[in-house]
Design an enzyme around this catalytic site. Structure first.
Site, PDB file in Angstrom:
ATOM      1  CB  CYS A 146      -0.926  -0.007   1.202  1.00 14.03           C
ATOM      2  SG  CYS A 146      -0.082  -0.318   2.762  1.00 14.03           S
ATOM      3  NE  ARG A 174      -2.366  -1.065   8.944  1.00 16.72           N
ATOM      4  CZ  ARG A 174      -1.321  -1.830   8.647  1.00 16.72           C
ATOM      5  NH1 ARG A 174      -0.159  -1.636   9.246  1.00 16.72           N
ATOM      6  NH2 ARG A 174      -1.432  -2.787   7.745  1.00 16.72           N
ATOM      7  N   GLY A 200      10.426   3.145   0.943  1.00 18.06           N
ATOM      8  CA  GLY A 200      10.804   4.031  -0.158  1.00 18.06           C
ATOM      9  C   GLY A 200      11.551   3.288  -1.254  1.00 18.06           C
ATOM     10  CG  HIS A 225       0.142   3.477   6.087  1.00 11.53           C
ATOM     11  ND1 HIS A 225       0.472   2.841   7.250  1.00 11.53           N
ATOM     12  CD2 HIS A 225      -0.112   2.495   5.179  1.00 11.53           C
ATOM     13  CE1 HIS A 225       0.426   1.521   7.058  1.00 11.53           C
ATOM     14  NE2 HIS A 225       0.056   1.293   5.823  1.00 11.53           N
ATOM     15  CD  GLN A 309      -4.634   0.692   6.894  1.00 13.20           C
ATOM     16  OE1 GLN A 309      -4.516   1.900   6.722  1.00 13.20           O
ATOM     17  NE2 GLN A 309      -5.446   0.173   7.801  1.00 13.20           N
TER      18      GLN A 309
HETATM   19  N1  LIG Z   1      -3.817  -5.401   5.188  1.00 15.47           N
HETATM   20  C1  LIG Z   1      -3.213  -4.435   4.551  1.00 15.47           C
HETATM   21  O1  LIG Z   1      -3.347  -3.286   4.925  1.00 15.47           O
HETATM   22  C2  LIG Z   1      -2.375  -4.739   3.331  1.00 15.47           C
HETATM   23  C3  LIG Z   1      -2.159  -3.716   2.409  1.00 15.47           C
HETATM   24  C4  LIG Z   1      -1.428  -3.981   1.254  1.00 15.47           C
HETATM   25  C5  LIG Z   1      -0.890  -5.240   1.053  1.00 15.47           C
HETATM   26  N2  LIG Z   1      -1.091  -6.208   2.006  1.00 15.47           N
HETATM   27  C6  LIG Z   1      -0.499  -7.520   1.755  1.00 15.47           C
HETATM   28  O2  LIG Z   1      -1.537  -8.395   1.326  1.00 15.47           O
HETATM   29  C7  LIG Z   1      -1.265  -9.730   1.760  1.00 15.47           C
HETATM   30  C8  LIG Z   1      -2.437 -10.227   2.557  1.00 15.47           C
HETATM   31  O3  LIG Z   1      -2.583  -9.417   3.709  1.00 15.47           O
HETATM   32  P1  LIG Z   1      -3.950  -9.356   4.513  1.00 15.47           P
HETATM   33  O4  LIG Z   1      -3.860  -8.134   5.343  1.00 15.47           O
HETATM   34  O5  LIG Z   1      -5.116  -9.534   3.615  1.00 15.47           O
HETATM   35  O6  LIG Z   1      -3.799 -10.630   5.454  1.00 15.47           O
HETATM   36  P2  LIG Z   1      -4.962 -11.335   6.300  1.00 15.47           P
HETATM   37  O7  LIG Z   1      -6.090 -10.420   6.547  1.00 15.47           O
HETATM   38  O8  LIG Z   1      -4.269 -11.961   7.454  1.00 15.47           O
HETATM   39  O9  LIG Z   1      -5.489 -12.467   5.336  1.00 15.47           O
HETATM   40  C9  LIG Z   1      -4.664 -13.524   4.926  1.00 15.47           C
HETATM   41  C10 LIG Z   1      -5.501 -14.636   4.346  1.00 15.47           C
HETATM   42  O10 LIG Z   1      -4.632 -15.685   3.912  1.00 15.47           O
HETATM   43  C11 LIG Z   1      -5.089 -16.942   4.406  1.00 15.47           C
HETATM   44  N3  LIG Z   1      -3.941 -17.822   4.567  1.00 15.47           N
HETATM   45  C12 LIG Z   1      -3.246 -18.159   5.679  1.00 15.47           C
HETATM   46  N4  LIG Z   1      -2.220 -18.965   5.372  1.00 15.47           N
HETATM   47  C13 LIG Z   1      -2.274 -19.167   4.036  1.00 15.47           C
HETATM   48  C14 LIG Z   1      -1.503 -19.918   3.087  1.00 15.47           C
HETATM   49  N5  LIG Z   1      -0.456 -20.647   3.468  1.00 15.47           N
HETATM   50  N6  LIG Z   1      -1.839 -19.860   1.772  1.00 15.47           N
HETATM   51  C15 LIG Z   1      -2.878 -19.143   1.357  1.00 15.47           C
HETATM   52  N7  LIG Z   1      -3.657 -18.415   2.200  1.00 15.47           N
HETATM   53  C16 LIG Z   1      -3.353 -18.428   3.508  1.00 15.47           C
HETATM   54  C17 LIG Z   1      -5.839 -16.626   5.674  1.00 15.47           C
HETATM   55  O11 LIG Z   1      -6.795 -17.625   5.825  1.00 15.47           O
HETATM   56  P3  LIG Z   1      -7.810 -17.748   7.081  1.00 15.47           P
HETATM   57  O12 LIG Z   1      -8.729 -16.572   6.928  1.00 15.47           O
HETATM   58  O13 LIG Z   1      -8.480 -19.023   6.888  1.00 15.47           O
HETATM   59  O14 LIG Z   1      -6.954 -17.652   8.301  1.00 15.47           O
HETATM   60  C18 LIG Z   1      -6.470 -15.262   5.335  1.00 15.47           C
HETATM   61  O15 LIG Z   1      -7.708 -15.418   4.699  1.00 15.47           O
HETATM   62  C19 LIG Z   1       0.074  -9.645   2.510  1.00 15.47           C
HETATM   63  O16 LIG Z   1       1.121  -9.871   1.602  1.00 15.47           O
HETATM   64  C20 LIG Z   1       0.107  -8.199   2.968  1.00 15.47           C
HETATM   65  O17 LIG Z   1       1.413  -7.728   3.221  1.00 15.47           O
HETATM   66  C21 LIG Z   1      -1.850  -5.990   3.131  1.00 15.47           C
END
Ligand SMILES: NC(=O)c1ccc[n+]([C@@H]2O[C@H](COP(=O)([O-])OP(=O)(O)OC[C@H]3O[C@@H](n4cnc5c(N)ncnc54)[C@H](OP(=O)(O)O)[C@@H]3O)[C@@H](O)[C@H]2O)c1
Length: 348
Positions: A146, A174, A200, A225, A309
């Site tokens: 993000c 955040r 960055g 953020h 984010q």
């Molecule tokens: N959240 C943010 O603000 C944000 C912003 C930009 C990018 N990201 C990136 O996006 C990605 C996902 O983040 P998120 O915030 O969405 O995480 P999240 O809310 O924790 O969701 C992760 C999901 O992946 C599932 N999972 C767990 N282990 C797994 C595996 N081995 N293979 C496939 N799926 C699996 C989980 O399943 P269950 O629900 O069954 O536990 C959950 O549904 C990360 O790379 C993060 O850095 C996040």
């Protein structure tokens, strides 16, 4: 003429996965063929309500069988989902991607990872405005984080205009997403002691011509953020504060508002604004720039921007699918198609 409809699997239906699924579902050139959960939990209900076929993240029969007693119709394991897919969007927690990449390659599907994975793992990264054409017809990519997405939205147009850029930024991050209960700090300011921070320099995986460093602190808030950015423009740039604002006004997915005039002076009001205009989940896909916080002083540009984010990367995933699948080579055309379809589901 019939258009190709890309079959998309979502592996990981959490914060990012559920949003990407809805954004894809709104498009006419791609469809969701299934989403995965690791186990039966409340997030499965959302998939059922949306009508997305539910799969288990794993192939072990006992893990698949665990869904039925909880009342969920699990269609099978990840392998069965991938067998029917053209492309998978991996929305698993950061750093588990590397093990999934081999599974995708073995299944012969294209793949998209998120910003929690490193560029070295994917070898290619993506932002819509930054490098759409380099991603055309490739086998996989990483939609950057993000923060990197937000930096790219305002810095890439400046780079295009000025030819070179040197940037220092401080990321005021955040502490956790609103749905997280196990992260912090809750009453402290936590500097990221690895300097410069990775945020960055990650922009250079998109546009290496931007010379950029960052420092980061985490603060006790869950909603956005903020970036405090100082950019040095090359001599003879010919820009003014007003022309930079005009440049950003002309960019998709950038919102510019005057804090003093609108009363939107904090991230709390930015988020209230997003809720007021009816955005699903109260999301704001755009990067928010405070007009009265932008100032060009000689060659030095100062500005603040706020990043939602959980959502700025969502439409980028849709555009990345179009690039990898070779559906649309013009990033502006893809962005406008994506955003128009999303506006419909937002009721706008
Ligand atoms: N959240 C943010 O603000 C944000 C912003 C930009 C990018 N990201 C990136 O996006 C990605 C996902 O983040 P998120 O915030 O969405 O995480 P999240 O809310 O924790 O969701 C992760 C999901 O992946 C599932 N999972 C767990 N282990 C797994 C595996 N081995 N293979 C496939 N799926 C699996 C989980 O399943 P269950 O629900 O069954 O536990 C959950 O549904 C990360 O790379 C993060 O850095 C996040």
């Amino acid at each position: 003429m019939s258009i190709m409809v890309v079959k998309v699997a979502i592996n990981g239906y959490g914060t990012i996965g559920k949003r990407v699924a809805d954004a894809i579902d709104a498009q006419d050139d791609m469809e969701i063929i299934g989403v995965t959960k690791t186990r039966p939990s409340f997030g499965c209900d959302l998939a059922v309500r949306k009508g997305f076929p539910l799969y288990c993240t794993f192939d072990e029969p006992e893990r698949i069988a665990a869904f039925a007693p909880a009342g969920y119709d699990c269609k099978g394991g990840l392998s069965e989902l991938l067998a029917a897919a053209d492309i998978v969007v991996d929305c698993s927690p950061g750093k588990v991607g590397a093990q999934n990449k081999q599974i995708y390659e073995d299944a012969g599907v294209k793949w998209i990872f998120q910003g929690g994975e490193k560029h070295v793992m994917t070898g290619l990264s993506y932002t819509s405005s930054g490098n759409h054409s380099e991603n055309m017809n490739q086998s996989g990519t990483r939609v950057v984080s993000c923060n990197t997405t937000g930096l790219s939205r305002t810095l890439v147009p400046l780079l295009r205009k000025c030819g070179s850029l040197s940037v220092e930024c401080t990321m005021i991050r955040r502490a956790a997403d609103p749905g997280d209960s196990n992260k912090g700090p809750i009453n402290a300011i936590k500097p990221v002691l690895k300097v410069p921070s990775h945020h960055g320099p990650d922009v250079m995986t998109i546009r290496p011509e931007i010379s950029i460093n960052s420092m980061a602190v985490a603060v006790p808030t869950t909603i956005m953020h903020v970036h405090a950015i100082v950019a040095t423009l090359p001599q003879g740039h010919g820009m003014t504060t007003e022309s930079i604002l005009d440049l950003w006004h002309a960019q998709p997915r950038v919102v510019i508002m005057n804090g003093a005039e609108t009363g939107i002076t904090t991230t709390a009001e930015v988020m209230e604004f997003a809720r007021d205009i009816g955005r699903k989940w109260g999301d704001l896909h755009e990067i928010f720039v405070w007009e009265d916080g932008v100032k060009l002083d000689g060659d030095t540009l100062y500005y603040f921007q706020a990043i939602h984010q959980e959502s700025d990367v969502i439409p980028e995933n849709v555009d990345a699918i179009r690039a990898l699948m070779g559906l649309e080579s013009d990033w502006n055309v893809s962005v406008s198609k994506t955003d128009k379809a999303i506006a419909t589901y937002n009721g706008l």
